[in-house]
Design a protein around this motif. Structure first.
Motif, PDB file in Angstrom:
ATOM      1  N   UNK A 141      26.275  49.912  37.943  1.00 47.54           N
ATOM      2  CA  UNK A 141      27.096  50.678  37.011  1.00 47.54           C
ATOM      3  C   UNK A 141      26.386  50.716  35.671  1.00 47.54           C
ATOM      4  N   UNK A 142      26.803  51.646  34.821  1.00 47.57           N
ATOM      5  CA  UNK A 142      26.141  51.806  33.521  1.00 47.57           C
ATOM      6  C   UNK A 142      26.823  51.039  32.398  1.00 47.57           C
ATOM      7  N   UNK A 143      28.129  50.830  32.535  1.00 48.00           N
ATOM      8  CA  UNK A 143      28.877  50.154  31.476  1.00 48.00           C
ATOM      9  C   UNK A 143      30.164  49.603  32.071  1.00 48.00           C
ATOM     10  N   UNK A 144      30.757  48.657  31.365  1.00 50.72           N
ATOM     11  CA  UNK A 144      32.044  48.114  31.789  1.00 50.72           C
ATOM     12  C   UNK A 144      32.774  47.565  30.578  1.00 50.72           C
ATOM     13  N   UNK A 145      34.024  47.228  30.779  1.00 49.30           N
ATOM     14  CA  UNK A 145      34.831  46.609  29.727  1.00 49.30           C
ATOM     15  C   UNK A 145      34.953  45.123  30.029  1.00 49.30           C
ATOM     16  N   UNK A 146      34.751  44.305  29.014  1.00 51.26           N
ATOM     17  CA  UNK A 146      34.958  42.873  29.151  1.00 51.26           C
ATOM     18  C   UNK A 146      35.804  42.403  27.981  1.00 51.26           C
ATOM     19  N   UNK A 147      36.309  41.176  28.071  1.00 52.39           N
ATOM     20  CA  UNK A 147      37.169  40.719  26.985  1.00 52.39           C
ATOM     21  C   UNK A 147      37.280  39.222  26.893  1.00 52.39           C
ATOM     22  N   UNK A 148      37.887  38.801  25.774  1.00 52.21           N
ATOM     23  CA  UNK A 148      38.188  37.401  25.529  1.00 52.21           C
ATOM     24  C   UNK A 148      36.941  36.528  25.671  1.00 52.21           C
ATOM     25  N   UNK A 149      37.067  35.301  26.165  1.00 54.33           N
ATOM     26  CA  UNK A 149      35.921  34.393  26.187  1.00 54.33           C
ATOM     27  C   UNK A 149      34.811  34.885  27.105  1.00 54.33           C
ATOM     28  N   UNK A 150      35.159  35.646  28.142  1.00 56.01           N
ATOM     29  CA  UNK A 150      34.132  36.189  29.028  1.00 56.01           C
ATOM     30  C   UNK A 150      33.223  37.139  28.266  1.00 56.01           C
TER      31      UNK A 150
END
Length: 232
Positions: free
Chosen positions: A91-100
């Motif tokens: 994949x080209x991009x993704x959403x991540x969040x918080x401590x990850x």
């Protein structure tokens, strides 16, 4: 989840704010990617978990940068799976969040947008209760609000110890990955302000537009004014 439950007919009431600044999300790409800004995602494969807070953030980030969801190839994928797919070039991009997200950024993964640039995408964390619980325990919430404020005051007076507790709560996550996620001082304002209610309404519209909820939720009417938190 609370909105989906209410739209499905659960007899609940909105009583207080959970975390006023919501979650922190980043739109990330591999270190060597030619993608520099959100507009560069046109025609690219972008992963997130559909009908969730990161999905809401992604749509808002696209909209703020002149794109629609139809301009990308949206792939439904969990956070751990999307991390692996990003590293593998699937994949080209993704959403991540918080401590990850903090961990990935510390490893060289690049963010092209975040909830700092797209604050509407932070979402909201709210406290709801079943109407039957409210009826059976009318004195619970005033006591709960006071206890929560005492806990916040203690955390601000003992910030190091508070992060030790948070680290233990999150399964031993390093403090360095948690500290960037919390303002100084800790802010756990419990008020259902006009701004907060507007953000909840935006989340309700998001779920309704996706077809996740079939019945609209009257957010203002959802608030139980008898037990809702009132600023001292």
């Amino acid at each position: 989840g609370a909105l989906i439950g209410k739209a499905s007919g659960l007899k609940t009431s909105l009583v207080a704010m959970g975390k006023p600044d919501g979650a922190t999300w980043w739109l990330i790409v591999p270190p060597s990617s030619s993608i520099k800004k959100v507009a560069d995602l046109k025609g690219k494969k972008v992963a997130t978990i559909k009908a969730t807070a990161p999905h809401f953030y992604l749509l808002e980030a696209l909209k703020a940068n002149g794109l629609q969801v139809s301009d990308i190839e949206l792939i439904n994928m969990t956070l751990p799976d999307s991390e692996q797919a990003l590293r593998a070039g699937q994949i080209d991009a993704t959403v991540t969040g918080n401590w990850m997200g903090v961990r990935l950024l510390s490893q060289g993964i690049r963010a092209i947008n975040s909830t700092k640039e797209t604050p509407v995408g932070r979402g909201t964390m709210v406290l709801v209760a079943s109407d039957s619980f409210i009826t059976a325990h009318p004195s619970f919430f005033p006591r709960y609000y006071k206890a929560r404020q005492r806990a916040t005051d203690w955390a601000n007076a003992n910030r190091g110890a508070a992060f030790d507790l948070l680290s233990k709560y999150f399964g031993g996550i390093e403090r360095s990955l948690l500290e960037p996620l919390y303002t100084e001082p800790f802010n756990f304002d419990q008020s259902l302000s006009a701004e907060i209610l507007t953000r909840i309404k935006e989340g309700e519209r998001f779920l309704h537009d996706l077809g996740i909820t079939r019945v609209a939720v009257d957010v203002d009417g959802w608030v139980n004014k008898t037990v809702a938190y009132k600023r001292p």
